[in-house]
Design a protein around this motif. Structure first.
Motif, PDB file in Angstrom:
ATOM      1  N   ARG A   1      -6.256   1.893  -5.629  1.00 14.53           N
ATOM      2  CA  ARG A   1      -6.567   3.029  -4.771  1.00 14.53           C
ATOM      3  C   ARG A   1      -5.584   4.168  -5.014  1.00 14.53           C
ATOM      4  O   ARG A   1      -4.429   3.933  -5.378  1.00 14.53           O
ATOM      5  N   PRO A   2      -6.016   5.419  -4.786  1.00 18.10           N
ATOM      6  CA  PRO A   2      -5.092   6.548  -4.932  1.00 18.10           C
ATOM      7  C   PRO A   2      -4.032   6.521  -3.834  1.00 18.10           C
ATOM      8  O   PRO A   2      -4.223   5.928  -2.766  1.00 18.10           O
ATOM      9  N   ARG A   3      -2.932   7.218  -4.086  1.00 16.99           N
ATOM     10  CA  ARG A   3      -1.812   7.186  -3.146  1.00 16.99           C
ATOM     11  C   ARG A   3      -2.175   7.761  -1.780  1.00 16.99           C
ATOM     12  O   ARG A   3      -1.695   7.279  -0.757  1.00 16.99           O
ATOM     13  N   TRP A   4      -3.051   8.781  -1.749  1.00 17.09           N
ATOM     14  CA  TRP A   4      -3.418   9.338  -0.451  1.00 17.09           C
ATOM     15  C   TRP A   4      -4.147   8.298   0.398  1.00 17.09           C
ATOM     16  O   TRP A   4      -3.975   8.253   1.631  1.00 17.09           O
TER      17      TRP A   4
ATOM     18  N   ARG B   1       9.741   8.437  -1.222  1.00 14.68           N
ATOM     19  CA  ARG B   1       8.456   7.920  -0.755  1.00 14.68           C
ATOM     20  C   ARG B   1       8.069   6.687  -1.572  1.00 14.68           C
ATOM     21  O   ARG B   1       8.253   6.654  -2.785  1.00 14.68           O
ATOM     22  N   GLU B   2       7.530   5.684  -0.869  1.00 12.05           N
ATOM     23  CA  GLU B   2       7.084   4.448  -1.517  1.00 12.05           C
ATOM     24  C   GLU B   2       5.691   4.097  -1.035  1.00 12.05           C
ATOM     25  O   GLU B   2       5.367   4.268   0.143  1.00 12.05           O
ATOM     26  N   TRP B   3       4.873   3.614  -1.964  1.00  7.69           N
ATOM     27  CA  TRP B   3       3.516   3.168  -1.673  1.00  7.69           C
ATOM     28  C   TRP B   3       3.370   1.715  -2.134  1.00  7.69           C
ATOM     29  O   TRP B   3       3.796   1.357  -3.223  1.00  7.69           O
ATOM     30  N   TYR B   4       2.746   0.875  -1.292  1.00  6.49           N
ATOM     31  CA  TYR B   4       2.399  -0.492  -1.660  1.00  6.49           C
ATOM     32  C   TYR B   4       0.886  -0.568  -1.845  1.00  6.49           C
ATOM     33  O   TYR B   4       0.137  -0.453  -0.868  1.00  6.49           O
ATOM     34  N   CYS B   5       0.445  -0.758  -3.074  1.00  6.83           N
ATOM     35  CA  CYS B   5      -0.973  -0.944  -3.362  1.00  6.83           C
ATOM     36  C   CYS B   5      -1.245  -2.449  -3.403  1.00  6.83           C
ATOM     37  O   CYS B   5      -0.816  -3.147  -4.334  1.00  6.83           O
TER      38      CYS B   5
END
Length: 194
Positions: free
Chosen positions: A103-106, A133-137
């Motif tokens: 999925r995209p970060r947004w 900033r950190e994203w968990y996919c």
């Protein structure tokens, strides 16, 4: 963008200990395994395979104690055994749910973040301790079927949900003992300045 591909497996224990194994097949530092350990008194410990790994991880998350130890790992089809200094941990998980699409970060920061909190009591987006900033996919999630741990030979007791948060950083592992396949994405200092 720093990217980590791997698995985060976690459980609480009857003793009050909460143990998170990060087993990373790909990372900016190469493959590695570490342990984040919240003890019953609230002390947060990082068990790391090298100073370089410890320096990187301790900038992102909160710890009162950092130890460089030999880490031995044995992987099973649906399990992992880790020996790290005084701590030995064995996790086994069930067949779980896979999420094949990236999925995209947004989406991760909004929709996925909402449902992660609602269903699992965790977050998929936020700021690290050093302001990145950190994203968990999430790529897949499985419930644990067993969890065993010993500290200096002493048994930490039965598997338990996380009743008290570990407070390593902005996000917590799922409250229910789980193993999560994940891609972690962390912005660089250059991106932060843009």
């Amino acid at each position: 963008m720093d990217k980590f591909e791997g698995r985060i497996t976690s459980s609480g224990f009857e003793s009050g200990d909460r143990i998170v194994i990060g087993d990373w097949a790909q990372s900016p530092l190469g493959p590695f395994t570490n342990i984040m350990w919240a003890q019953p008194d609230g002390k947060r410990v990082l068990l790391s395979p090298s100073k370089a790994h410890a320096d990187y991880v301790s900038e992102l998350y909160n710890f009162e104690e950092i130890s460089i130890v030999e880490i031995k790992v044995q992987r099973q089809k649906r399990g992992i055994d880790v020996s790290a200094g005084p701590l030995s941990v064995s996790y086994r998980w069930k067949i779980g749910m896979s999420i094949p699409l990236i999925r995209p970060r947004w989406f991760i920061a909004t929709i996925e973040n909402f449902f992660a909190g609602l269903l699992y009591g965790t977050k998929t987006h936020g700021l690290t301790c050093n302001g990145l900033r950190e994203w968990y996919c999430i790529r897949g999630i499985s419930s644990l079927r067993s969890a065993k741990a010993t500290h200096e030979g002493g048994d930490l007791g039965e598997m338990r949900p996380f009743e008290v948060t570990a407070c390593f950083g902005f996000s917590e592992p799922p409250k229910k003992p789980s193993s999560v396949r994940v891609r972690s994405m962390i912005e660089s200092d250059d991106e932060r300045r843009v």
